[in-house]
Design a protein around this motif. Structure first.
Motif, PDB file in Angstrom:
ATOM      1  N   ARG A 548      16.955  -4.841  -2.992  1.00  0.00           N
ATOM      2  CA  ARG A 548      15.889  -3.996  -3.518  1.00  0.00           C
ATOM      3  C   ARG A 548      14.520  -4.601  -3.222  1.00  0.00           C
ATOM      4  N   ARG A 549      14.415  -5.914  -3.307  1.00  0.00           N
ATOM      5  CA  ARG A 549      13.132  -6.543  -2.981  1.00  0.00           C
ATOM      6  C   ARG A 549      12.816  -6.393  -1.485  1.00  0.00           C
ATOM      7  N   SER A 550      13.841  -6.553  -0.647  1.00  0.00           N
ATOM      8  CA  SER A 550      13.629  -6.372   0.787  1.00  0.00           C
ATOM      9  C   SER A 550      13.267  -4.931   1.111  1.00  0.00           C
ATOM     10  N   ALA A 551      13.899  -3.978   0.417  1.00  0.00           N
ATOM     11  CA  ALA A 551      13.577  -2.571   0.637  1.00  0.00           C
ATOM     12  C   ALA A 551      12.153  -2.251   0.200  1.00  0.00           C
ATOM     13  N   ALA A 552      11.708  -2.881  -0.896  1.00  0.00           N
ATOM     14  CA  ALA A 552      10.319  -2.679  -1.324  1.00  0.00           C
ATOM     15  C   ALA A 552       9.352  -3.187  -0.266  1.00  0.00           C
ATOM     16  N   ALA A 553       9.656  -4.353   0.313  1.00  0.00           N
ATOM     17  CA  ALA A 553       8.814  -4.876   1.391  1.00  0.00           C
ATOM     18  C   ALA A 553       8.844  -3.959   2.608  1.00  0.00           C
ATOM     19  N   TRP A 554       9.995  -3.342   2.897  1.00  0.00           N
ATOM     20  CA  TRP A 554      10.113  -2.414   4.027  1.00  0.00           C
ATOM     21  C   TRP A 554       9.299  -1.156   3.783  1.00  0.00           C
ATOM     22  N   GLN A 555       9.311  -0.635   2.571  1.00  0.00           N
ATOM     23  CA  GLN A 555       8.568   0.582   2.273  1.00  0.00           C
ATOM     24  C   GLN A 555       7.070   0.363   2.344  1.00  0.00           C
ATOM     25  N   VAL A 556       6.612  -0.832   1.964  1.00  0.00           N
ATOM     26  CA  VAL A 556       5.175  -1.101   1.958  1.00  0.00           C
ATOM     27  C   VAL A 556       4.725  -1.627   3.318  1.00  0.00           C
ATOM     28  N   GLY A 557       5.460  -2.567   3.889  1.00  0.00           N
ATOM     29  CA  GLY A 557       5.124  -3.105   5.194  1.00  0.00           C
ATOM     30  C   GLY A 557       4.201  -4.297   5.164  1.00  0.00           C
ATOM     31  N   ALA A 558       3.400  -4.430   4.119  1.00  0.00           N
ATOM     32  CA  ALA A 558       2.461  -5.550   4.001  1.00  0.00           C
ATOM     33  C   ALA A 558       2.221  -5.752   2.511  1.00  0.00           C
ATOM     34  N   ASP A 559       1.095  -6.369   2.154  1.00  0.00           N
ATOM     35  CA  ASP A 559       0.775  -6.480   0.724  1.00  0.00           C
ATOM     36  C   ASP A 559       0.433  -5.119   0.140  1.00  0.00           C
ATOM     37  N   ALA A 560      -0.090  -4.232   0.967  1.00  0.00           N
ATOM     38  CA  ALA A 560      -0.331  -2.833   0.587  1.00  0.00           C
ATOM     39  C   ALA A 560      -0.423  -2.037   1.880  1.00  0.00           C
ATOM     40  N   SER A 561      -0.236  -0.736   1.789  1.00  0.00           N
ATOM     41  CA  SER A 561      -0.345   0.113   2.969  1.00  0.00           C
ATOM     42  C   SER A 561      -0.795   1.508   2.541  1.00  0.00           C
ATOM     43  N   PHE A 562      -1.511   2.159   3.460  1.00  0.00           N
ATOM     44  CA  PHE A 562      -2.027   3.508   3.213  1.00  0.00           C
ATOM     45  C   PHE A 562      -1.430   4.445   4.241  1.00  0.00           C
ATOM     46  N   LEU A 563      -0.504   5.301   3.807  1.00  0.00           N
ATOM     47  CA  LEU A 563       0.104   6.281   4.700  1.00  0.00           C
ATOM     48  C   LEU A 563      -0.796   7.506   4.783  1.00  0.00           C
ATOM     49  N   GLY A 564      -0.982   8.015   6.001  1.00  0.00           N
ATOM     50  CA  GLY A 564      -1.891   9.130   6.213  1.00  0.00           C
ATOM     51  C   GLY A 564      -3.278   8.670   6.614  1.00  0.00           C
ATOM     52  N   ALA A 565      -3.368   7.441   7.156  1.00  0.00           N
ATOM     53  CA  ALA A 565      -4.672   6.919   7.545  1.00  0.00           C
ATOM     54  C   ALA A 565      -5.314   7.769   8.633  1.00  0.00           C
ATOM     55  N   GLY A 566      -4.510   8.361   9.511  1.00  0.00           N
ATOM     56  CA  GLY A 566      -5.085   9.204  10.547  1.00  0.00           C
ATOM     57  C   GLY A 566      -5.649  10.496  10.010  1.00  0.00           C
ATOM     58  N   ARG A 567      -5.101  11.021   8.926  1.00  0.00           N
ATOM     59  CA  ARG A 567      -5.606  12.262   8.330  1.00  0.00           C
ATOM     60  C   ARG A 567      -6.852  12.025   7.487  1.00  0.00           C
ATOM     61  N   ASP A 568      -7.041  10.815   6.990  1.00  0.00           N
ATOM     62  CA  ASP A 568      -8.181  10.508   6.127  1.00  0.00           C
ATOM     63  C   ASP A 568      -8.781   9.171   6.556  1.00  0.00           C
ATOM     64  N   PRO A 569      -9.470   9.159   7.705  1.00  0.00           N
ATOM     65  CA  PRO A 569     -10.008   7.879   8.198  1.00  0.00           C
ATOM     66  C   PRO A 569     -11.081   7.299   7.290  1.00  0.00           C
ATOM     67  N   ASP A 570     -11.835   8.153   6.592  1.00  0.00           N
ATOM     68  CA  ASP A 570     -12.870   7.634   5.691  1.00  0.00           C
ATOM     69  C   ASP A 570     -12.247   6.818   4.561  1.00  0.00           C
ATOM     70  N   MET A 571     -11.172   7.329   3.968  1.00  0.00           N
ATOM     71  CA  MET A 571     -10.509   6.588   2.897  1.00  0.00           C
ATOM     72  C   MET A 571      -9.891   5.304   3.448  1.00  0.00           C
ATOM     73  N   ALA A 572      -9.345   5.371   4.652  1.00  0.00           N
ATOM     74  CA  ALA A 572      -8.789   4.162   5.254  1.00  0.00           C
ATOM     75  C   ALA A 572      -9.868   3.103   5.435  1.00  0.00           C
ATOM     76  N   ALA A 573     -11.071   3.540   5.839  1.00  0.00           N
ATOM     77  CA  ALA A 573     -12.158   2.581   6.008  1.00  0.00           C
ATOM     78  C   ALA A 573     -12.577   1.975   4.667  1.00  0.00           C
TER      79      ALA A 573
END
Length: 904
Positions: A548-573
């Protein structure tokens, strides 16, 4: 008859019957209750940060032609009541109205971007440190802000705030601060609308973002002024409770839940608007034209996911309960053998006087019937005492009858030819060989059938699965058959080596241990099944926790991640500039269906993933994807007409092509993709957003500059930083409600906290721990009884040696060495079987259904737990040897040795 009741072992049989009947009768009900609690916990977790069911409607400005005074607040409450009363009967009382929300587009005021929100679950008067909540009626727009917002913008009660156009156009109004509230506790409103709790400072000269509460009338005034469309959300929550949730854990309950959840949106829509507008605003909410209700929920998906995981949970729990029943039945057999041994002299005397073997067995059955009946009644009473469950009396009766028949059957065998208690008869070796072959064949057939069938056909709580219940016992019998055949050989070799020495203790003890190996089969079975179950449970628990801990790391990918960065580049910035963010890495995914550039053959649907290789290597030096791209020389971008890729299938130099906007795009394979890359967590957010594809292609983002942002099916911005401010990130991107079009922010600490708070894994661990603990107690009892059963033979051997001058310490060493080979064989067999069970079960036990992630979790063996089991067993044997030595010293030689004994 009185003699039977004076016998303690017969009463012990009754006590064992009570325990086994309680397990067999109450087990299905307890399992159903555990499933209900786990389901309730899963649904509660799914609704912890976002509402479970959201009904929404779009409103136009008020229509003056309707000729009625607007009361938007009252109209919203009446709509909420109608929606709540539209719940289908199976879920009535479980789905309740949680909050009504109206969020306006941002406006500018007080030097900040104001996000104005009406929330029916706003804090009450006791939360206000100054002023009051905004009024629901009147022509003045009133605002309420938090103490932090007051301090950041230097506001006070009564202050006028000019409002100007922002995202909400054509606004020119003056608002008044009516109150200041204190943010306290873990109110859901603060999690879903974090700007209300704390302002977000501007970055690089931008305005700060703040939130404020507004009354329905204030929202109406701004809507009329801007001539804008507003969206109202009625948030509903499903709260089942463990007892109610248990109704939905079988196949019938599952279908009932799905029908109710599918019928609820239609019922709510018909109750609030009967016009059938099909997207137009032909409904009316007070004096506002409105659309039909639109419903969004993720609860059916969570319910389906729970069903898949529970089916795998039943495999683990069934193994634990089957091991418990197998150990319990073995304890009954040992106890019955002890009764038969005590009664054997009298029964042989009666047999010599003309009594028949069936008659003696019938008398034994009649004599033990009261104890068994008492155990049956007590066990059923214990099962019925468990609240919220209904005992399975059929299972209880079957177990009681089986335990009752064991004693007369063993008695009949003993008085018939003595095969159960004494080793007689020339044909016994052949019968033993046939029995062992049958056991091995049955065990292999059971494993093969379980692997072939899996658990897809089993319901959530459809009752005990005979195949699942039989396999652990059959495997235990097979392991015992192999051990009994194998472990005497090294023991005989050790005895020969000990015979070369000067002492006789080692020679005699090891020789008797090898000779008595077949007689230790029952004790071996008890120990092997118990140890295998305990090791298997510890292996599964550790694997699930780490998985479960490994799966949590897989879902996030890093310390945090923002899915949909291409749709909302301002929020990603903005996220990239948030407090604590050290490095950022962009990951993007394309769906391609290439063909071979040489023969035109179809390659297969693939995921083409691009990453910023150099940034990823700087942020996470252990990333397999960054290492593979760097070793292949793909970090600088090709700059040519071809996109250079690493492919999961193919050879270096292969050419692949696909058509994009009517033009051919070429992919050049420069090397194979290492297997470790497919499990790299950095790729997890984009790969997890789609179904698994046939192939994976990896390249650097510099080779994908020709693709526009909308062409990527998923894009993510990975955020790295040891001191990420989770609250600041959540202020920017709250957890989205179902069907929200905003991007999704995942934070590793939050995902790991949810993984650790998994009710289903807790239910599995609790059930397996309880079964294992009870099985260990029964195994200890069976082992002690087996030692009592074989104590006379060891006592006679020790008495003979004592007459030859053997001392007390040597006697203890004799007993210990005689039992040590069996203990070591049981440890080896039980641990090996427990560790091999996941591989033997194969597809019948899919731990990935528990954890998620790119592949099945790696097995986590708890070495300390296994060492503790081995140490506990050794301590038990040492205590038994000490007690037996002490009893032997107190017993005179005349009480042990008998003239003319030939059975030793």
């Amino acid at each position: 008859m009185r003699g039977w009741w004076r016998g303690g072992p017969v009463l012990l049989v009754g006590a064992l019957v009570c325990v086994l009947v309680a397990v067999a009768a109450g087990g299905p009900g307890v399992l159903e209750r555990l499933a209900g609690q786990a389901l309730d916990s899963r649904l509660e977790q799914a609704q912890r940060a976002a509402p479970g069911i959201v009904h929404s409607a779009r409103l136009d400005p008020q229509d003056v032609r309707l000729g009625a005074e607007s009361d938007l607040g009252g109209d919203l409450d009446r709509y909420a009541q109608v929606i709540e009363t539209s719940v289908p009967r199976p879920l009535q009382g479980a789905i309740t109205h949680d909050a009504t929300r109206v969020r306006l587009p941002t406006v500018r005021g007080a030097g900040a971007a104001l996000s104005l929100v009406y929330a029916s679950d706003a804090p009450g008067p006791q939360a206000y440190v100054a002023g009051r909540a905004p009024r629901a009626r009147g022509e003045v727009i009133e605002l309420a802000v938090s103490t932090r917002t007051r301090d950041a913008l230097e506001l006070r009660v009564g202050q006028r705030v000019p409002l100007r156009a922002g995202a909400l156009q054509n606004v020119d109004a003056v608002a008044r601060v009516s109150g200041i509230f204190r943010v306290a506790g873990e109110r859901r409103l603060w999690r879903e609308q974090p700007l209300l709790a704390r302002p977000l400072p501007g970055v690089a000269g931008a305005e700060a973002s703040v939130g404020a509460l507004i009354a329905p009338r204030g929202a109406e005034i701004l809507q009329n002024q801007a001539d804008a469309e507003l969206t109202v959300h009625w948030n509903m929550r499903l709260t089942l409770g463990g007892a109610v949730a248990a109704r939905f854990v079988d196949d019938q309950g599952e279908r009932e839940f799905r029908r109710a959840m599918a019928r609820y949106p239609l019922s709510a829509r018909e109750s609030t608007c009967r016009s059938g507008s099909y997207g137009g605003k032909f409904c009316v909410l007070g004096v506002h034209p409105a659309t039909e209700l639109e419903t969004a929920t993720e609860l059916p998906d969570a319910f389906e996911e729970f069903g898949r995981r529970w089916r795998q949970a039943t495999v683990v729990i069934s193994f634990a309960s089957a091991s418990l029943l197998g150990v319990g039945l073995a304890a009954v057999v040992v106890t019955s053998l002890l009764v038969v041994r005590r009664r054997l002299p009298a029964d042989r005397l009666l047999r010599a006087r003309g009594a028949s073997a069936p008659g003696l067995a019938l008398g034994c059955a009649l004599g033990s019937a009261p104890a068994v009946a008492l155990g049956l009644g007590a066990g059923c009473a214990l099962a019925a005492a468990v609240p919220g469950t209904s005992p399975a009396y059929g299972n209880a009766l079957a177990v009681a009858v089986l335990c009752w028949l064991l004693l007369p059957a063993l008695t009949w065998g003993a008085v018939r030819d003595g095969a159960v208690v004494r080793d007689r008869g020339p044909g016994r070796a052949g019968r033993r060989l046939v029995a062992e072959a049958v056991v091995l064949l049955l065990a292999a057939a059971g494993v093969f059938a379980l692997r072939a069938r899996g658990t897809e056909g089993a319901g959530w709580a459809a009752g005990p699965d005979p195949l699942l219940a039989a396999v652990p016992v059959l495997l235990g019998l097979a392991a015992v058959a192999v051990l009994v055949r194998c472990y005497p050989w090294p023991v005989r070799l050790a005895a020969r080596w000990a015979g070369r020495g000067r002492g006789v203790v080692g020679l005699i003890a090891l020789a008797r241990a090898a000779k008595e190996a077949p007689e230790r089969g029952l004790a071996l079975l008890v120990l092997v099944v118990t140890l295998a179950g305990a090791v298997f449970g510890g292996l599964v628990s550790g694997t699930l926790a780490e998985g479960r801990r490994s799966a949590a790391a897989w879902q996030v990918g890093a310390d945090a991640s923002f899915l949909g960065a291409g749709r909302d580049p301002d929020m990603a910035a903005r996220l990239a500039r948030a407090r604590g963010v050290r490095e950022t890495v962009a990951v993007r995914q394309l769906r391609v269906d290439p063909v071979s550039g040489t023969d035109g053959g179809r390659y297969g649907i693939s995921s083409l993933i691009g990453v910023d290789a150099e940034q990823l290597r700087a942020a996470n030096g252990s990333s397999a994807a960054a290492r593979a791209l760097r070793q292949a020389g793909l970090t600088g971008g090709g700059g040519g007409r071809e996109i250079r890729v690493l492919a999961s299938e193919g050879h270096a130099g292969d050419l692949l092509t696909f058509t994009r906007h009517g033009k051919e795009t070429r992919l050049r394979v420069v090397g194979p993709l290492p297997e470790a890359v497919e499990r790299d967590p950095a790729l997890g957010p984009v790969r997890g957003a789609t179904e698994a594809r046939q192939h994976l292609l990896l390249t650097d983002n510099k080779d994908l500059t020709a693709f526009a942002a909308p062409e990527f099916e998923e894009s993510a911005l990975l955020l790295y930083g040891e001191r990420l401010d989770a609250r600041a990130l959540r202020s920017l991107v709250p957890r989205a409600a179902p069907a929200a079009a905003t991007g999704e922010l995942r934070i590793r600490t939050e995902e790991q906290a949810e993984a650790d708070d998994d009710g289903l894994i807790a239910a599995v661990e609790n059930a397996h721990t309880a079964c294992t603990a009870l099985a260990v107690l029964l195994a200890l009892l069976a082992l002690v009884l087996d030692l009592l059963l074989s104590a006379p033979a060891r006592g006679r051997t020790a008495a003979h040696l004592r007459t030859l001058g053997l001392g007390g310490r040597a006697t203890s060493a004799l007993h210990l060495l005689q039992l040590l080979p069996m203990v070591l064989a049981a440890l080896a067999g039980g641990v090996a079987l427990g560790l091999a069970l996941p591989a033997l079960l194969g597809p019948a036990l899919d731990l990935r259904a528990f954890t998620g992630g790119p592949s099945a979790p790696d097995r986590h063996v708890d070495v300390l737990f296994i060492a503790a089991l081995a140490a506990g067993l050794c301590v038990l044997v040492a205590v038994a040897v000490a007690v037996e030595t002490w009893l032997g010293r107190r017993r005179g030689l005349g009480a042990v040795l008998r003239l003319g004994r030939t059975d030793d």
